[in-house]
Scaffold this motif. Structure first.
Motif, PDB file in Angstrom:
ATOM      1  N   TRP A 120      69.593  64.212 113.662  1.00  0.00           N
ATOM      2  CA  TRP A 120      70.479  64.149 112.502  1.00  0.00           C
ATOM      3  C   TRP A 120      71.108  62.768 112.470  1.00  0.00           C
ATOM      4  CZ3 TRP A 120      73.065  68.714 109.937  1.00  0.00           C
ATOM      5  CH2 TRP A 120      72.344  69.895 110.134  1.00  0.00           C
ATOM      6  N   ALA A 121      71.350  62.250 111.268  1.00  0.00           N
ATOM      7  CA  ALA A 121      71.905  60.906 111.182  1.00  0.00           C
ATOM      8  C   ALA A 121      72.696  60.714 109.899  1.00  0.00           C
ATOM      9  CB  ALA A 121      70.784  59.866 111.264  1.00  0.00           C
ATOM     10  N   ALA A 122      73.579  59.730 109.945  1.00  0.00           N
ATOM     11  CA  ALA A 122      74.314  59.273 108.763  1.00  0.00           C
ATOM     12  C   ALA A 122      74.478  57.773 108.879  1.00  0.00           C
ATOM     13  CB  ALA A 122      75.673  59.950 108.675  1.00  0.00           C
ATOM     14  N   LYS A 123      74.299  57.066 107.761  1.00  0.00           N
ATOM     15  CA  LYS A 123      74.547  55.626 107.744  1.00  0.00           C
ATOM     16  C   LYS A 123      76.001  55.388 107.402  1.00  0.00           C
ATOM     17  CE  LYS A 123      72.845  51.180 106.084  1.00  0.00           C
ATOM     18  NZ  LYS A 123      71.842  50.472 105.242  1.00  0.00           N
ATOM     19  N   ASN A 124      76.675  54.632 108.240  1.00  0.00           N
ATOM     20  CA  ASN A 124      78.106  54.417 108.104  1.00  0.00           C
ATOM     21  C   ASN A 124      78.409  53.192 107.233  1.00  0.00           C
ATOM     22  OD1 ASN A 124      78.506  56.596 109.892  1.00  0.00           O
ATOM     23  ND2 ASN A 124      78.193  55.215 111.649  1.00  0.00           N
ATOM     24  N   PRO A 125      79.621  53.124 106.696  1.00  0.00           N
ATOM     25  CA  PRO A 125      79.965  52.002 105.818  1.00  0.00           C
ATOM     26  C   PRO A 125      79.795  50.630 106.470  1.00  0.00           C
ATOM     27  CG  PRO A 125      81.583  53.756 105.599  1.00  0.00           C
ATOM     28  CD  PRO A 125      80.695  54.142 106.744  1.00  0.00           C
ATOM     29  N   ASP A 126      79.915  50.551 107.791  1.00  0.00           N
ATOM     30  CA  ASP A 126      79.794  49.256 108.465  1.00  0.00           C
ATOM     31  C   ASP A 126      78.362  48.899 108.826  1.00  0.00           C
ATOM     32  OD1 ASP A 126      79.277  50.985 110.538  1.00  0.00           O
ATOM     33  OD2 ASP A 126      80.911  50.302 111.831  1.00  0.00           O
ATOM     34  N   GLY A 127      77.387  49.717 108.387  1.00  0.00           N
ATOM     35  CA  GLY A 127      75.983  49.430 108.662  1.00  0.00           C
ATOM     36  C   GLY A 127      75.439  50.066 109.915  1.00  0.00           C
ATOM     37  N   THR A 128      76.305  50.660 110.730  1.00  0.00           N
ATOM     38  CA  THR A 128      75.837  51.400 111.900  1.00  0.00           C
ATOM     39  C   THR A 128      75.381  52.787 111.486  1.00  0.00           C
ATOM     40  OG1 THR A 128      78.012  52.341 112.408  1.00  0.00           O
ATOM     41  CG2 THR A 128      77.493  50.154 113.340  1.00  0.00           C
ATOM     42  N   TYR A 129      74.811  53.509 112.437  1.00  0.00           N
ATOM     43  CA  TYR A 129      74.370  54.881 112.199  1.00  0.00           C
ATOM     44  C   TYR A 129      74.997  55.812 113.230  1.00  0.00           C
ATOM     45  CZ  TYR A 129      70.686  52.969 109.206  1.00  0.00           C
ATOM     46  OH  TYR A 129      69.999  52.315 108.206  1.00  0.00           O
ATOM     47  N   THR A 130      75.445  56.958 112.779  1.00  0.00           N
ATOM     48  CA  THR A 130      75.780  58.052 113.686  1.00  0.00           C
ATOM     49  C   THR A 130      74.522  58.886 113.849  1.00  0.00           C
ATOM     50  OG1 THR A 130      78.075  58.119 112.939  1.00  0.00           O
ATOM     51  CG2 THR A 130      77.219  60.073 114.060  1.00  0.00           C
ATOM     52  N   VAL A 131      74.057  59.068 115.080  1.00  0.00           N
ATOM     53  CA  VAL A 131      72.779  59.739 115.330  1.00  0.00           C
ATOM     54  C   VAL A 131      72.960  60.777 116.431  1.00  0.00           C
ATOM     55  CG1 VAL A 131      70.372  59.459 116.038  1.00  0.00           C
ATOM     56  CG2 VAL A 131      71.475  57.704 114.630  1.00  0.00           C
ATOM     57  N   ALA A 132      72.540  62.000 116.156  1.00  0.00           N
ATOM     58  CA  ALA A 132      72.582  63.078 117.134  1.00  0.00           C
ATOM     59  C   ALA A 132      71.175  63.570 117.416  1.00  0.00           C
ATOM     60  CB  ALA A 132      73.438  64.230 116.631  1.00  0.00           C
ATOM     61  N   LEU A 133      70.879  63.785 118.696  1.00  0.00           N
ATOM     62  CA  LEU A 133      69.625  64.390 119.127  1.00  0.00           C
ATOM     63  C   LEU A 133      69.921  65.806 119.578  1.00  0.00           C
ATOM     64  CD1 LEU A 133      69.114  61.284 119.346  1.00  0.00           C
ATOM     65  CD2 LEU A 133      67.623  61.784 121.297  1.00  0.00           C
ATOM     66  N   PHE A 134      69.113  66.768 119.118  1.00  0.00           N
ATOM     67  CA  PHE A 134      69.301  68.169 119.508  1.00  0.00           C
ATOM     68  C   PHE A 134      67.996  68.758 120.034  1.00  0.00           C
ATOM     69  CE2 PHE A 134      72.423  67.650 115.986  1.00  0.00           C
ATOM     70  CZ  PHE A 134      73.587  67.985 116.673  1.00  0.00           C
ATOM     71  N   ASN A 135      68.093  69.444 121.145  1.00  0.00           N
ATOM     72  CA  ASN A 135      66.988  70.263 121.639  1.00  0.00           C
ATOM     73  C   ASN A 135      67.391  71.720 121.459  1.00  0.00           C
ATOM     74  OD1 ASN A 135      64.854  71.505 122.965  1.00  0.00           O
ATOM     75  ND2 ASN A 135      65.741  71.154 125.009  1.00  0.00           N
ATOM     76  N   LEU A 136      66.920  72.354 120.400  1.00  0.00           N
ATOM     77  CA  LEU A 136      67.281  73.737 120.121  1.00  0.00           C
ATOM     78  C   LEU A 136      66.334  74.721 120.778  1.00  0.00           C
ATOM     79  CD1 LEU A 136      68.269  73.416 116.345  1.00  0.00           C
ATOM     80  CD2 LEU A 136      69.664  73.091 118.395  1.00  0.00           C
ATOM     81  N   ALA A 137      65.370  74.214 121.531  1.00  0.00           N
ATOM     82  CA  ALA A 137      64.426  75.080 122.240  1.00  0.00           C
ATOM     83  C   ALA A 137      65.104  75.734 123.443  1.00  0.00           C
ATOM     84  CB  ALA A 137      63.212  74.277 122.686  1.00  0.00           C
ATOM     85  N   ASP A 138      64.467  76.777 123.943  1.00  0.00           N
ATOM     86  CA  ASP A 138      65.026  77.531 125.068  1.00  0.00           C
ATOM     87  C   ASP A 138      64.644  76.946 126.421  1.00  0.00           C
ATOM     88  OD1 ASP A 138      66.169  79.319 123.284  1.00  0.00           O
ATOM     89  OD2 ASP A 138      64.453  80.678 123.323  1.00  0.00           O
ATOM     90  N   ALA A 139      64.011  75.790 126.427  1.00  0.00           N
ATOM     91  CA  ALA A 139      63.619  75.119 127.664  1.00  0.00           C
ATOM     92  C   ALA A 139      63.933  73.635 127.539  1.00  0.00           C
ATOM     93  CB  ALA A 139      62.132  75.323 127.930  1.00  0.00           C
ATOM     94  N   PRO A 140      64.108  72.932 128.654  1.00  0.00           N
ATOM     95  CA  PRO A 140      64.372  71.488 128.592  1.00  0.00           C
ATOM     96  C   PRO A 140      63.233  70.759 127.878  1.00  0.00           C
ATOM     97  CG  PRO A 140      64.815  72.338 130.791  1.00  0.00           C
ATOM     98  CD  PRO A 140      64.136  73.448 130.047  1.00  0.00           C
ATOM     99  N   ALA A 141      63.584  69.660 127.212  1.00  0.00           N
ATOM    100  CA  ALA A 141      62.569  68.893 126.492  1.00  0.00           C
ATOM    101  C   ALA A 141      63.098  67.494 126.215  1.00  0.00           C
ATOM    102  CB  ALA A 141      62.200  69.583 125.182  1.00  0.00           C
ATOM    103  N   ALA A 142      62.155  66.567 126.018  1.00  0.00           N
ATOM    104  CA  ALA A 142      62.507  65.212 125.604  1.00  0.00           C
ATOM    105  C   ALA A 142      62.563  65.159 124.082  1.00  0.00           C
ATOM    106  CB  ALA A 142      61.485  64.214 126.132  1.00  0.00           C
ATOM    107  N   VAL A 143      63.602  64.532 123.547  1.00  0.00           N
ATOM    108  CA  VAL A 143      63.774  64.392 122.099  1.00  0.00           C
ATOM    109  C   VAL A 143      63.897  62.902 121.781  1.00  0.00           C
ATOM    110  CG1 VAL A 143      65.178  64.974 120.098  1.00  0.00           C
ATOM    111  CG2 VAL A 143      64.891  66.641 121.942  1.00  0.00           C
ATOM    112  N   THR A 144      63.168  62.466 120.753  1.00  0.00           N
ATOM    113  CA  THR A 144      63.115  61.054 120.405  1.00  0.00           C
ATOM    114  C   THR A 144      63.704  60.813 119.020  1.00  0.00           C
ATOM    115  OG1 THR A 144      61.147  60.641 121.753  1.00  0.00           O
ATOM    116  CG2 THR A 144      61.587  59.091 119.956  1.00  0.00           C
ATOM    117  N   ALA A 145      64.532  59.798 118.926  1.00  0.00           N
ATOM    118  CA  ALA A 145      64.991  59.302 117.630  1.00  0.00           C
ATOM    119  C   ALA A 145      64.286  57.979 117.365  1.00  0.00           C
ATOM    120  CB  ALA A 145      66.499  59.112 117.622  1.00  0.00           C
TER     121      ALA A 145
END
Length: 602
Positions: A398-423
């Motif tokens: 999930w992401a949002a572009k902020n007024p200063d040009g940066t991004y707020t970015v969240a990575l989520f693993n909604l699976a029931d086991a550990p996993a690698a998530v890439t943005a």
């Protein structure tokens, strides 16, 4: 989803966003500094998502000791005062200011109600022996704000054979404010529907608003509102009620935040925005079990149900994801990873941050989650709400572009086991280098190239601020309605005023397919293809290239069938000309507007 008869049991959806102000020593009420309503140009009511505490999570739980005198018995004056004092001591400095009294303040433990001579709810003398004004006074004396709860409509028990007079409305009785056939309304059919073609109906709402204003309340949660609350039809359309409440609150001269509940119809989002300061977008987060919540019932639902509402949130009115119960550990019923993901989504979605935890028993981890200044700044600052930039699959970004040009970015693993998530940075619109800051851990992570990959536990998350140091992404666009594409099954082109080129391809259902032909790239590799689509609900499509194996991706709702959103999906392409196919398989797929293919693989 539970929705038993309201007078019998105030279950799912009944929790009120009632905020009240108590005075431990019954001090004088302090007026809150609010502006008019959500429709003002520069609102101070709900200028940002509100923060505080709500009673419903503990009221509704079967956790041992919380409700010793029977279901929903937790709500008492003594308990509210205790939570008020704890909020002031532990969370006020982080911005938490509302004390929300939920359903039941006018009912005894058997759910028998109290009304005054004018058919208005009044405090149950056992639950609140000093009355609701004294509670609000105590809250205000702590420098906090007070909220209170009411169900929409005229409660059946208040009707009194139509004989009760309406306050400050000579000649009006309860018979004069409802429909003659006594049709019911709200999410539990616990009230008679008000007939606003009769002037006495508005007078009744005026009288309720004046009562809570006189008591000193700064916030009202109006519950069971439709369309929504799992009811439809004219008798459950409460838009007129909400408009009447907005007018009545304004007439009191007291700035009162009006919050609507529960699981409201997104088709009336413009009405909720026009007349209120916030609206619940989903069912209750509580599990009605031996903890406050559980991951499956229904914390994890929010990742599916929030995206369609994202564009409706802003100063004056916010999407309400419900209570944030992450502070009590075992009583919450969640792992540490789940608690952080829960808090992360609420923060980036710009949901109000009100916890239902026992504030007297917050654990160290819970305090860290609830008071993290950088995460709260994402929620309370001028950053926009985030939405998915990848499909709503088990691994999400999930992401949002902020007024200063940066991004707020969240990575989520909604699976029931550990996993690698890439943005992938290309999903944000740029390539090359970027600087990352870990918001939960207050740590600068240095510079990354093109992407960041994190190993996450089951139901885990990370939250970053990403500052681009690279260049804008270069892509080639392909319109879905192009005559060079191949349509199969029911698929067909249709007009779309919001779409690129004014058209889209829809009717992708039960085997309908759209194939983009002659998609040309210079190098073989996996490309993160941005898909512009329209979908009034979350729908899946099987995506494949060059007739190879397909991958099913769930596209989050865009909120209606006239709004375009984008997500990026990985597609393996060969050098030269390719085909990319969107197949509805055996169900319904979203309508496709266009795709944009990067010049280079990720």
């Amino acid at each position: 989803m539970r929705s038993p008869s309201y007078p019998v049991l105030p279950a799912r959806g009944l929790r009120a966003a009632v905020v009240l102000t108590l005075t431990a020593g019954l001090a004088t009420a302090v007026p809150a500094a609010h502006a008019d309503t959500a429709t003002t140009q520069a609102p101070t009511v709900a200028a940002k998502p509100y923060m505080g505490w709500s009673s419903w999570s503990m009221q509704s739980s079967k956790y041992p000791g919380l409700n010793p005198d029977g279901d929903y018995s937790y709500l008492t004056e003594a308990n509210v005062l205790k939570q008020t004092d704890a909020l002031a001591a532990k969370l006020k400095s982080s911005g938490y200011e509302y004390v929300n009294i939920d359903a039941g303040w006018w009912r005894d433990n058997a759910w028998k109600p109290e009304f005054d001579q004018y058919a208005r709810q009044t405090a149950d003398p056992v639950r609140f022996p000093h009355g609701m004004k004294a509670v609000a006074d105590h809250i205000h004396a702590k420098g906090l704000k007070a909220g209170i709860y009411l169900p929409v409509g005229l409660e059946k028990e208040a009707y009194n054979n139509g004989e009760s007079p309406i306050w400050n409305a000579p000649g009006c009785t309860t018979a004069d404010i409802v429909y003659p056939d006594l049709r019911t309304t709200n999410g539990w059919d616990s009230a008679y529907k008000l007939d606003f073609s009769r002037p006495c109906a508005e007078k009744y709402i005026d009288s309720q608003a004046q009562a809570i204003a006189d008591w000193g309340y700064d916030f009202l949660k109006l519950d069971g509102v439709g369309p929504g609350s799992f009811k439809s039809g004219d008798q459950y359309n409460n838009v007129a009620d909400v408009a009447a409440w907005q007018q009545a609150i304004a007439a009191t001269g007291r700035p009162i935040h009006l919050e609507l509940s529960w699981s409201l119809d997104i088709g009336h989002a413009d009405d909720w925005k026009k007349y209120s300061n916030g609206w619940r977008v989903d069912t209750d987060v509580e599990c009605y079990c031996n903890t406050l919540v559980s991951w499956e019932n229904s914390v994890d639902d929010r990742w599916d149900d929030t995206p369609g509402w994202t564009r409706h949130a802003g100063p004056g009115g916010w999407n309400d994801l419900d209570s944030l119960d992450v502070g009590n550990g075992e009583m919450d019923g969640l792992t540490k990873a789940e608690r952080q993901s829960y808090a992360t989504l609420w923060a980036i979605a710009k949901s109000p941050l009100y916890t239902g935890d026992d504030l007297t028993k917050l654990d160290d981890y819970g305090i860290k989650l609830l008071t993290n200044r950088e995460v709260i700044a994402v929620n309370q600052g001028d950053t926009p709400p985030a939405r998915p930039v990848t499909p709503s699959d088990a691994h999400q970004v999930w992401a949002a572009k902020n007024p200063d040009g940066t991004y707020t970015v969240a990575l989520f693993n909604l699976a029931d086991a550990p996993a690698a998530v890439t943005a992938d940075f290309s999903a944000l619109g740029f390539t090359g280098k970027a600087a990352l800051r870990d918001l939960w851990n207050h740590e600068n992570l240095g510079t990354y190239q093109n992407k960041i990959t994190e190993a996450l536990p089951a139901h885990g998350s990370r939250l970053f601020t990403i500052t681009p140091r690279g260049r804008a992404l270069t892509t080639t666009g392909y319109e879905a309605e192009s005559t060079t594409n191949t349509l199969a099954g029911n698929a067909s082109a249709a007009g779309c005023s919001a779409c690129s080129g004014g058209n889209k391809v829809g009717n992708l259902y039960l085997g309908g397919k759209l194939t983009f032909n002659n998609v040309v790239v210079d190098k073989p590799g996996t490309y993160l293809v941005k898909v512009a689509y329209v979908s009034g609900d979350a729908r899946s499509a099987d995506v494949s290239a060059n007739g190879g194996g397909s991958t099913s991706h769930k596209f989050p709702s865009t909120g209606d069938w006239g709004t375009v959103e984008t997500v990026s999906v990985p597609v393996s392409l060969k050098a030269g000309a390719n085909t990319i196919t969107f197949d509805s398989a055996n169900w319904y797929a979203p309508d496709i507007d266009r795709i944009d293919v990067p010049k280079s693989p990720r």
